[in-house]
Design an enzyme around this catalytic site. Structure first.
Site, PDB file in Angstrom:
ATOM      1  N   HIS A  10       0.821  -1.218   0.000  1.00 56.67           N
ATOM      2  CA  HIS A  10       0.000   0.000   0.000  1.00 56.67           C
ATOM      3  C   HIS A  10       0.853   1.266   0.000  1.00 56.67           C
ATOM      4  O   HIS A  10       0.696   2.136  -0.844  1.00 56.67           O
ATOM      5  CB  HIS A  10      -0.920   0.006   1.225  1.00 56.67           C
ATOM      6  CG  HIS A  10      -1.795  -1.190   1.317  1.00 56.67           C
ATOM      7  ND1 HIS A  10      -2.655  -1.560   0.306  1.00 56.67           N
ATOM      8  CD2 HIS A  10      -1.952  -2.119   2.298  1.00 56.67           C
ATOM      9  CE1 HIS A  10      -3.304  -2.650   0.665  1.00 56.67           C
ATOM     10  NE2 HIS A  10      -2.901  -3.011   1.863  1.00 56.67           N
ATOM     11  N   CYS A  42      -6.811  -7.432   3.326  1.00 51.76           N
ATOM     12  CA  CYS A  42      -8.089  -7.389   4.041  1.00 51.76           C
ATOM     13  C   CYS A  42      -9.201  -8.071   3.254  1.00 51.76           C
ATOM     14  O   CYS A  42     -10.283  -8.333   3.802  1.00 51.76           O
ATOM     15  CB  CYS A  42      -8.481  -5.945   4.357  1.00 51.76           C
ATOM     16  SG  CYS A  42      -8.482  -4.849   2.933  1.00 51.76           S
TER      17      CYS A  42
END
Length: 470
Positions: A10, A42
């Site tokens: 990320h 996630c």
């Protein structure tokens, strides 16, 4: 200017894109050990129970897209040494084994984290797996397809979500937790007990106060899970016991906390002015306590990554910090949290208290409504909001975002009690439930005789406004 980015999940991906949007002439080189970038871990549980059909959809960028933006992307290249004094890195090509040296003007450390591997005997057994990256997700999906009984070790977000996913796909699930509370970073004991009951109602065997001490096999080919309170058997175990930062490359070269997370300033800059750190490799500025904390969340990573991409060109935009706001769905309920739980607030040395709202999210005269529980944590000394947790079948996640803003802006229970919120019976009562839980806190303090001035944060900052009357 030449910028090297180490890692591209990320934080690294967003840093590169930000640099190339603002300064497309910049020489940006990304070194990444894996073949992929920007994997949303996630989403693993959503893939495992079939809500997401293709795991590959969990990538929001690719090496090709980063290259099109102007970056030099070298996947399967592992940085093995950083020399901050000479501003150089040594890199091994994981395919050929060749080692090369590269130099930088600015370095962005976005190496992320790995699953904590606890000192459990037999954790390297073939039937014991980890869950974080794309390759691990592929492996556990394949393994679970041929195994009925699955043990999950660790009941944080990932472990709890996996327990739900496997229960939904017809597996027999055992969820092991070493303490008497699950999701302990996000909820207090009362809500934890409620969620445990929900899990158990859906077939998950929740085993609290059982620390796993070893994995062994037996003559029947089963995996034996030894704990501090009995032995259990399963076909497969997935270990989800938290994360540790990947920062060994800079150990002794920049300041780190006790976790090994890199300390950053307001511009996500390390103690070395030419090195920036972001994502799971670094601390966050945790606003409820005003102190650094290690909080490995994707929300923190993407923001810090963008700020690193901005601030390599100077101290341009400050990092606002975080409230660690997060949410999950658990068997049709929304659980959302932000800031501190009451236990964490007290452990941080704050004069904290909590009130609990138990009601519905909209009027009972409507055709339908759902129960809603809210825990609101606040500081008795200055009445500032410290945290909140919400649980309902209704989608209440955005209310956690509202509380996050209140914590960010240092608002008090008095502010929240009367802040303007919409009213329509389709959505809430004349006083929104966030107003109501704050009013409970105000009433609690009034009964204690704690009647401090109730000027709002905005009024307190503007005497002219404060003097006006209705």
């Amino acid at each position: 200017m030449k910028v090297i980015i180490v890692g591209s999940t990320h934080a690294g991906t967003n840093a590169a894109l930000q640099i190339l949007r603002d300064h497309p002439e910049t020489d940006v080189t990304i070194y990444e050990r894996h073949t992929n970038v920007s994997f949303l871990s996630c989403g693993i549980s959503l893939f495992l129970d079939g809500q997401v059909k293709h795991l590959e959809d969990m990538f929001y960028s690719s090496p090709e897209q980063l290259a099109e933006a102007g970056a030099k992307v070298l996947t399967r290249h592992n940085v093995i040494k950083i020399d901050s004094e000479n501003k150089s890195v040594e890199v091994v090509d994981m395919e050929s084994g060749d080692v090369s040296t590269d130099t930088y003007d600015k370095l962005i450390m976005a190496t992320g984290s790995t699953v904590t591997v606890p000192p459990i005997f037999g954790i390297d057994e073939d039937k014991v797996m980890l869950c974080k990256n794309y390759e691990q997700a592929v492996a556990i999906d394949k393994a679970a397809a041929g195994n009925k009984r699955i043990a999950i070790v660790g009941a944080g977000y990932i472990g709890t979500e996996l327990a739900e996913s496997y229960a939904r796909t017809g597996h027999d699930v055992q969820l092991f937790q070493s303490r008497d509370i699950i999701l302990n970073h996000y909820v207090d004991k009362g809500l934890s007990d409620h969620i445990v009951n929900i899990l158990q109602d859906h077939g998950v065997k929740v085993l609290l106060n059982r620390r796993v001490t070893s994995f062994t096999g037996n003559d029947d080919g089963e995996l034996v899970i030894e704990t501090t309170n009995g032995d259990f058997t399963a076909d497969l175990a997935v270990v989800c016991t938290g994360f540790v930062p990947n920062t060994e490359l800079l150990r002794g070269q920049v300041e780190m906390d006790r976790h090994g997370a890199i300390i950053i300033n307001d511009y996500v800059q390390t103690s070395n002015s030419d090195i920036f750190a972001c994502g799971d490799a670094s601390v966050v500025n945790f606003n409820p306590t005003g102190k650094p904390a290690y909080t490995p969340l994707a929300t923190n990573a993407v923001r810090q990554g963008m700020l690193a991409g901005i601030n390599v060109f100077g101290n341009i935009q400050k990092y606002m910090g975080t409230q660690a706001t997060s949410a999950m769905q658990i068997f049709g309920r929304t659980l959302a949290s932000t800031g501190l739980t009451i236990d964490h607030a007290v452990n941080a040395g704050l004069d904290a208290d909590m009130v609990t709202f138990e009601g519905t999210w909209r009027p009972g005269y409507m055709p339908s409504t759902d129960d809603l529980t809210i825990n609101l944590v606040y500081n008795r000394e200055n009445r500032r909001i410290l945290g909140a947790q919400l649980l309902s079948k209704h989608e209440v996640a955005q209310s956690a975002n509202a509380i996050s803003i209140a914590i960010q802006n240092r608002n008090t229970i008095d502010d929240l009690a009367f802040v303007d919120m919409l009213f329509n019976p389709n959505f809430d009562d004349p006083f929104n439930y966030l107003n109501l839980v704050a009013q409970q806190a105000v009433e609690k303090e009034t009964k204690r005789g704690n009647n401090k001035p109730r000027l709002t944060a905005g009024m307190d900052a503007d005497p002219e406004f404060a003097d006006k009357e209705d």
